[in-house]
Design a protein around this motif. Structure first.
Motif, PDB file in Angstrom:
ATOM      1  N   TYR A 200       0.820  -1.208   0.000  1.00 33.94           N
ATOM      2  CA  TYR A 200       0.000   0.000   0.000  1.00 33.94           C
ATOM      3  C   TYR A 200       0.860   1.267   0.000  1.00 33.94           C
ATOM      4  N   ASP A 201       1.953   1.232   0.775  1.00 33.56           N
ATOM      5  CA  ASP A 201       2.806   2.411   0.874  1.00 33.56           C
ATOM      6  C   ASP A 201       3.400   2.795  -0.475  1.00 33.56           C
ATOM      7  N   LYS A 204       0.673   4.076  -2.930  1.00 32.39           N
ATOM      8  CA  LYS A 204       0.342   5.477  -2.663  1.00 32.39           C
ATOM      9  C   LYS A 204       1.394   6.419  -3.250  1.00 32.39           C
ATOM     10  N   LEU A 241      -8.471   1.730  -2.457  1.00 32.50           N
ATOM     11  CA  LEU A 241      -7.409   2.687  -2.776  1.00 32.50           C
ATOM     12  C   LEU A 241      -7.398   2.992  -4.270  1.00 32.50           C
ATOM     13  N   ASN A 245      -8.877   6.512  -6.441  1.00 35.27           N
ATOM     14  CA  ASN A 245      -7.911   7.256  -7.259  1.00 35.27           C
ATOM     15  C   ASN A 245      -8.252   7.206  -8.746  1.00 35.27           C
TER      16      ASN A 245
END
Length: 263
Positions: A200-201, A204, A241, A245
């Protein structure tokens, strides 16, 4: 010295084609290397795989050995059979001081012929200091490996960013993106690699850098089913996520093999 005085041959090669000087350089034995050079060891000898003595020294990171070899005529632009230069070896191993020595001595033509940038090597090894040093010296953050190098990897990767993302290396990813790395230089986009790995990091970071959330991987399929969504069908957090986006959900219901569009 005892061996040399009793007939030991200074340029004798082992089964891999390495000379005693290459072994001394690989292990960072400065005084042994100095003796061998004074006794006529060939400073630019290469093993069967083309690896030079200086390349071995770069792998050890011993700056005294590297300087000794350079002072005796070692060629920093002598590539191995696989196209690897001493600068690549130092960057991959994270030997900052050795890399600093080799940067001004390595010419751009040799790097171009190698088909791989030391930025790739530093990213593959996960060495942030070396990455920053190379970028500060103007190395292209978006240099793409040539086909010969790319084909050594099953995913045919091309960019330094891909190495960082596939390694799950957040810090190297940040440095490369801050340096202007593009996210779409590889057959399999970096975003898809991060999504598939559940990072996830990194996802992003890539999305913040304007990575295309609707990218496809068409190498193995000619359908247009959203690849990233397919990679996270069992991961609600990742799916949200992507959707938040700008993922085009309607593409899940489109098939270009059917003239009617929606099925």
């Amino acid at each position: 010295m005892l061996l040399l005085r009793n007939g030991g041959r200074v340029n004798q090669r082992d089964a891999t084609g390495a000379t005693p000087l290459a072994v001394a350089a690989e292990h960072g034995h400065f005084h042994v290397a100095e003796i061998l050079l004074n006794c006529g060891s060939r400073v630019n000898s290469q093993a069967l795989n083309g690896e030079s003595v200086l390349l071995d020294a770069a792998g050890s990171g011993n700056t005294a050995c590297i300087q000794l070899l350079l002072d005796n005529g070692a060629d920093p632009n002598l590539a191995s059979s696989g196209g690897q230069l001493p600068i690549h070896k130092a960057a991959y191993a994270g030997h900052y001081d050795a890399l600093k020595m080799l940067i001004p001595l390595t010419n751009k033509k040799s790097i171009k012929e190698a088909g791989r940038s030391p930025v790739h090597s530093a990213a593959e090894g996960g060495h942030t200091r070396c990455l920053r040093l190379l970028l500060a010296h103007g190395f292209d953050v978006n240099y793409r490996m040539n086909n010969r190098n790319s084909e050594n990897y099953r995913d045919s990767r091309r960019s330094a960013l891909y190495f960082a993302v596939s390694n799950g290396d957040v810090e190297c990813t940040k440095i490369l993106l801050a340096g202007g790395a593009k996210t779409d230089l590889d057959p399999l986009c970096c975003l898809l690699v991060a999504v598939r790995s559940g990072r996830y990091d990194i996802v992003k970071l890539l999305l913040a850098a304007k990575a295309n959330v609707n990218c496809f991987f068409t190498v193995v399929s000619d359908t247009v089913f959203p690849t990233a969504l397919q990679y996270c069908l069992k991961d609600e957090v990742m799916m949200r996520l992507l959707l938040n986006n700008g993922y085009r959900v309607e593409s899940c219901f489109l098939c270009h093999h059917d003239d009617h569009g929606f099925r």
